[in-house]
Design a protein around this motif. Structure first.
Motif, PDB file in Angstrom:
ATOM      1  N   LEU A   1      -3.847  -3.251  11.650  1.00  0.00           N
ATOM      2  CA  LEU A   1      -4.292  -1.926  11.234  1.00  0.00           C
ATOM      3  C   LEU A   1      -4.311  -1.825   9.720  1.00  0.00           C
ATOM      4  O   LEU A   1      -3.443  -2.375   9.033  1.00  0.00           O
ATOM      5  CB  LEU A   1      -3.364  -0.855  11.810  1.00  0.00           C
ATOM      6  N   VAL A   2      -5.299  -1.117   9.198  1.00  0.00           N
ATOM      7  CA  VAL A   2      -5.495  -1.019   7.757  1.00  0.00           C
ATOM      8  C   VAL A   2      -4.740   0.183   7.191  1.00  0.00           C
ATOM      9  O   VAL A   2      -4.995   1.333   7.558  1.00  0.00           O
ATOM     10  CB  VAL A   2      -7.000  -0.906   7.411  1.00  0.00           C
ATOM     11  N   ASN A   3      -3.806  -0.088   6.290  1.00  0.00           N
ATOM     12  CA  ASN A   3      -3.007   0.918   5.585  1.00  0.00           C
ATOM     13  C   ASN A   3      -3.482   0.956   4.132  1.00  0.00           C
ATOM     14  O   ASN A   3      -3.462  -0.051   3.436  1.00  0.00           O
ATOM     15  CB  ASN A   3      -1.536   0.521   5.687  1.00  0.00           C
ATOM     16  N   LEU A   4      -3.963   2.129   3.672  1.00  0.00           N
ATOM     17  CA  LEU A   4      -4.549   2.272   2.341  1.00  0.00           C
ATOM     18  C   LEU A   4      -3.649   3.123   1.457  1.00  0.00           C
ATOM     19  O   LEU A   4      -3.164   4.174   1.879  1.00  0.00           O
ATOM     20  CB  LEU A   4      -5.931   2.921   2.452  1.00  0.00           C
ATOM     21  N   LEU A   5      -3.456   2.695   0.217  1.00  0.00           N
ATOM     22  CA  LEU A   5      -2.564   3.390  -0.712  1.00  0.00           C
ATOM     23  C   LEU A   5      -3.270   3.700  -2.017  1.00  0.00           C
ATOM     24  O   LEU A   5      -4.019   2.877  -2.533  1.00  0.00           O
ATOM     25  CB  LEU A   5      -1.321   2.540  -1.006  1.00  0.00           C
ATOM     26  N   THR A   6      -3.019   4.891  -2.570  1.00  0.00           N
ATOM     27  CA  THR A   6      -3.548   5.263  -3.883  1.00  0.00           C
ATOM     28  C   THR A   6      -2.754   6.443  -4.444  1.00  0.00           C
ATOM     29  O   THR A   6      -2.304   7.304  -3.690  1.00  0.00           O
ATOM     30  CB  THR A   6      -5.035   5.650  -3.812  1.00  0.00           C
ATOM     31  N   PRO A   7      -2.593   6.497  -5.776  1.00  0.00           N
ATOM     32  CA  PRO A   7      -1.954   7.651  -6.415  1.00  0.00           C
ATOM     33  C   PRO A   7      -2.969   8.622  -7.002  1.00  0.00           C
ATOM     34  O   PRO A   7      -2.657   9.373  -7.920  1.00  0.00           O
ATOM     35  CB  PRO A   7      -1.141   6.983  -7.531  1.00  0.00           C
ATOM     36  N   MET A   8      -4.183   8.650  -6.464  1.00  0.00           N
ATOM     37  CA  MET A   8      -5.284   9.374  -7.089  1.00  0.00           C
ATOM     38  C   MET A   8      -5.105  10.888  -7.112  1.00  0.00           C
ATOM     39  O   MET A   8      -5.419  11.547  -8.100  1.00  0.00           O
ATOM     40  CB  MET A   8      -6.600   9.028  -6.398  1.00  0.00           C
ATOM     41  N   LEU A   9      -4.611  11.484  -6.020  1.00  0.00           N
ATOM     42  CA  LEU A   9      -4.646  12.933  -5.884  1.00  0.00           C
ATOM     43  C   LEU A   9      -3.269  13.590  -5.977  1.00  0.00           C
ATOM     44  O   LEU A   9      -2.305  13.117  -5.378  1.00  0.00           O
ATOM     45  CB  LEU A   9      -5.282  13.328  -4.546  1.00  0.00           C
ATOM     46  N   ASN A  10      -3.202  14.688  -6.698  1.00  0.00           N
ATOM     47  CA  ASN A  10      -2.025  15.563  -6.683  1.00  0.00           C
ATOM     48  C   ASN A  10      -2.195  16.698  -5.688  1.00  0.00           C
ATOM     49  O   ASN A  10      -1.220  17.328  -5.289  1.00  0.00           O
ATOM     50  CB  ASN A  10      -1.784  16.165  -8.069  1.00  0.00           C
ATOM     51  N   ALA A  11      -3.430  16.986  -5.310  1.00  0.00           N
ATOM     52  CA  ALA A  11      -3.689  18.131  -4.440  1.00  0.00           C
ATOM     53  C   ALA A  11      -3.185  17.896  -3.019  1.00  0.00           C
ATOM     54  O   ALA A  11      -2.696  18.816  -2.366  1.00  0.00           O
ATOM     55  CB  ALA A  11      -5.188  18.444  -4.420  1.00  0.00           C
ATOM     56  N   VAL A  12      -3.311  16.669  -2.538  1.00  0.00           N
ATOM     57  CA  VAL A  12      -2.974  16.340  -1.152  1.00  0.00           C
ATOM     58  C   VAL A  12      -2.199  15.018  -1.138  1.00  0.00           C
ATOM     59  O   VAL A  12      -2.579  14.077  -1.833  1.00  0.00           O
ATOM     60  CB  VAL A  12      -4.253  16.205  -0.293  1.00  0.00           C
ATOM     61  N   PRO A  13      -1.119  14.906  -0.359  1.00  0.00           N
ATOM     62  CA  PRO A  13      -0.334  13.668  -0.329  1.00  0.00           C
ATOM     63  C   PRO A  13      -0.985  12.574   0.510  1.00  0.00           C
ATOM     64  O   PRO A  13      -0.611  12.326   1.664  1.00  0.00           O
ATOM     65  CB  PRO A  13       1.002  14.112   0.270  1.00  0.00           C
ATOM     66  N   VAL A  14      -1.959  11.905  -0.070  1.00  0.00           N
ATOM     67  CA  VAL A  14      -2.641  10.804   0.612  1.00  0.00           C
ATOM     68  C   VAL A  14      -2.230   9.469  -0.002  1.00  0.00           C
ATOM     69  O   VAL A  14      -3.025   8.539  -0.087  1.00  0.00           O
ATOM     70  CB  VAL A  14      -4.182  10.975   0.569  1.00  0.00           C
ATOM     71  N   LEU A  15      -0.970   9.375  -0.424  1.00  0.00           N
ATOM     72  CA  LEU A  15      -0.476   8.166  -1.072  1.00  0.00           C
ATOM     73  C   LEU A  15      -0.606   6.937  -0.177  1.00  0.00           C
ATOM     74  O   LEU A  15      -0.990   5.862  -0.643  1.00  0.00           O
ATOM     75  CB  LEU A  15       1.016   8.314  -1.429  1.00  0.00           C
ATOM     76  N   SER A  16      -0.256   7.100   1.098  1.00  0.00           N
ATOM     77  CA  SER A  16      -0.267   5.975   2.019  1.00  0.00           C
ATOM     78  C   SER A  16      -0.747   6.457   3.369  1.00  0.00           C
ATOM     79  O   SER A  16      -0.045   7.190   4.067  1.00  0.00           O
ATOM     80  CB  SER A  16       1.138   5.370   2.145  1.00  0.00           C
ATOM     81  N   ILE A  17      -1.965   6.084   3.729  1.00  0.00           N
ATOM     82  CA  ILE A  17      -2.540   6.562   4.993  1.00  0.00           C
ATOM     83  C   ILE A  17      -2.865   5.377   5.901  1.00  0.00           C
ATOM     84  O   ILE A  17      -3.224   4.292   5.439  1.00  0.00           O
ATOM     85  CB  ILE A  17      -3.781   7.458   4.767  1.00  0.00           C
ATOM     86  N   MET A  18      -2.714   5.615   7.190  1.00  0.00           N
ATOM     87  CA  MET A  18      -3.020   4.600   8.193  1.00  0.00           C
ATOM     88  C   MET A  18      -4.331   4.959   8.875  1.00  0.00           C
ATOM     89  O   MET A  18      -4.471   6.046   9.450  1.00  0.00           O
ATOM     90  CB  MET A  18      -1.909   4.529   9.245  1.00  0.00           C
ATOM     91  N   THR A  19      -5.300   4.061   8.769  1.00  0.00           N
ATOM     92  CA  THR A  19      -6.581   4.299   9.414  1.00  0.00           C
ATOM     93  C   THR A  19      -6.534   3.789  10.854  1.00  0.00           C
ATOM     94  O   THR A  19      -5.557   3.161  11.271  1.00  0.00           O
ATOM     95  CB  THR A  19      -7.708   3.572   8.661  1.00  0.00           C
ATOM     96  N   ASP A  20      -7.608   4.031  11.591  1.00  0.00           N
ATOM     97  CA  ASP A  20      -7.732   3.427  12.912  1.00  0.00           C
ATOM     98  C   ASP A  20      -8.680   2.232  12.844  1.00  0.00           C
ATOM     99  O   ASP A  20      -9.275   1.826  13.838  1.00  0.00           O
ATOM    100  CB  ASP A  20      -8.187   4.445  13.959  1.00  0.00           C
ATOM    101  N   ASP A  21      -8.804   1.651  11.637  1.00  0.00           N
ATOM    102  CA  ASP A  21      -9.606   0.448  11.444  1.00  0.00           C
ATOM    103  C   ASP A  21      -8.751  -0.797  11.620  1.00  0.00           C
ATOM    104  O   ASP A  21      -7.598  -0.855  11.164  1.00  0.00           O
ATOM    105  CB  ASP A  21     -10.206   0.410  10.029  1.00  0.00           C
ATOM    106  N   LEU A  22      -9.320  -1.801  12.251  1.00  0.00           N
ATOM    107  CA  LEU A  22      -8.722  -3.127  12.283  1.00  0.00           C
ATOM    108  C   LEU A  22      -9.339  -3.941  11.156  1.00  0.00           C
ATOM    109  O   LEU A  22     -10.557  -3.924  10.959  1.00  0.00           O
ATOM    110  CB  LEU A  22      -8.989  -3.818  13.622  1.00  0.00           C
ATOM    111  N   GLY A  23      -8.497  -4.630  10.399  1.00  0.00           N
ATOM    112  CA  GLY A  23      -9.024  -5.394   9.284  1.00  0.00           C
ATOM    113  C   GLY A  23      -8.171  -6.601   8.958  1.00  0.00           C
ATOM    114  O   GLY A  23      -7.086  -6.803   9.521  1.00  0.00           O
ATOM    115  N   ILE A  24      -8.680  -7.396   8.028  1.00  0.00           N
ATOM    116  CA  ILE A  24      -7.985  -8.577   7.533  1.00  0.00           C
ATOM    117  C   ILE A  24      -8.060  -8.543   6.014  1.00  0.00           C
ATOM    118  O   ILE A  24      -9.126  -8.305   5.437  1.00  0.00           O
ATOM    119  CB  ILE A  24      -8.630  -9.879   8.045  1.00  0.00           C
TER     120      ILE A  24
END
Length: 373
Positions: A307-330
């Protein structure tokens, strides 16, 4: 948020090796901000006994509690008042539920620098006037989806002569207008200026199939390009392999494979992943990717599917620092791609079915309990 500013103004958008410490510092700052300003997010971190100051090294990023994208479709997590959100965007919706993500001034500023640097790196910016065929939604006040905003937004990277949309708003809903697209294509093919396609790969492919059915070809001017984004969505059963897509693009429009580009992203992770000339999504400095085991959610080595876990410090408005998608990836090592970029690259295999993401659903239940929701 000085570390975020440094990260999003870094000269080389793919220098992940040179920004490891800076990325961790920006993530720590961002986590501390959300911990202080979003009670629900603070409750989630407290539930997992996690504190922002635990983010000290790259290895610590995997310990940060992840929020499944499904969680955002059921809950609004805001760290600033909605009045401070200059832009809000929604996902396309899963069973009628949509994520709502806001952008404060700092987030928009960061996003602008990110997009500008990546567009410049890939030579997508051009002063040449361009005709646009947008295989997506015509703007309408009822449509606040991110895919609608970005498809139109990217038509401003060159001087736009004309914009034609595939999905037009009529009688309270969107309808596909292939006849209008074909009439416009005929006009564009006679222009001395290039054409750029923007939007969903599914509708782009359906247009090419419709042209083939009608026995029509419209060779477009030199330097015409196809930009794809948003995935195949509900048309995943009709998805074709890339080689078939490239062959049809050449056959119907005389656009070669090297002028077909794809992007990857999510409304809950507003980072721009543009493919290289070998069609690989190299991870930019603004994000990191962790691949997790489908059953245990533990990180797996590069070259392993999960499962693909994506991380970014881009936004202060919403805590999307570390999100888990429903995508399978390598996640592949950067040196396995011959394009020269050393940043790791992400291969998207496909999406898992709702029945196959029980671990994510269970994780979301834990998050709800931890937040008292």
């Amino acid at each position: 948020m000085e570390n975020r500013i440094k990260l999003f103004t870094w000269k080389d958008p793919y220098d992940t090796a040179g920004t490891e410490a800076l990325f961790v510092a920006a993530m720590r700052d961002n986590c501390a901000f959300h911990y202080a300003h979003c009670p629900e997010y603070r409750a989630i971190l407290d539930h997992f006994d996690f504190r922002p100051d635990m983010l000290r090294t790259t290895a610590d990023l995997a310990r940060l509690p992840v929020l499944p994208t499904l969680y955002f479709k059921s809950h609004k997590l805001f760290s600033v008042p909605e009045s401070r959100m200059l832009i809000k965007a929604t996902s396309s919706g899963t069973r009628g539920k949509k994520s709502v993500i806001g952008f404060e001034l700092g987030g928009l500023w960061s996003g602008f620098h990110m997009v500008w640097r990546i567009l410049r790196y890939h030579h997508f910016l051009s002063p040449v006037p361009t005709n646009y065929l947008i295989l997506g939604y015509q703007p309408h006040k009822s449509n606040q989806t991110a895919v609608a905003k970005t498809a139109t937004g990217y038509t401003y990277i060159t001087p736009a002569i004309h914009r034609e949309y595939a999905l037009k708003y009529k009688e309270g809903g969107y309808q596909v207008d292939f006849d209008g697209l074909i009439k416009t294509l005929e006009r564009y093919s006679r222009s001395r200026f290039p054409t750029r396609f923007m939007g969903f790969p599914a509708y782009t492919y359906f247009l090419m199939e419709e042209l083939e059915r009608r026995g029509l070809r419209y060779p477009l001017p030199k330097n015409s390009k196809i930009f794809l984004g948003g995935g195949w969505k509900q048309f995943y059963r009709e998805k074709v392999d890339k080689e078939t897509f490239y062959a049809k693009a050449w056959d119907r429009f005389a656009i070669p494979e090297e002028h077909v580009y794809e992007s990857f992203g999510a409304v809950e992770h507003p980072i721009y992943y543009a493919d290289c000339k070998y069609h690989h999504f190299h991870v930019p400095v603004y994000s990191r990717v962790i691949i997790r085991d489908v059953r245990t959610l533990e990180p797996v080595p590069n070259g392993t599917m999960g499962l693909v876990n994506l991380l970014t410090p881009m936004l202060n408005a919403v805590p999307v620092l570390s999100i888990m998608t429903d995508d399978l990836g390598i996640l592949h090592d950067g040196d396995t791609c011959p394009c020269g970029v050393k940043s790791p690259w992400l291969e998207i295999i496909g999406r898992v079915g709702m029945a196959d993401i029980k671990t994510c659903a269970a994780g979301a239940d834990d998050l709800r309990k931890g937040a008292g929701l």
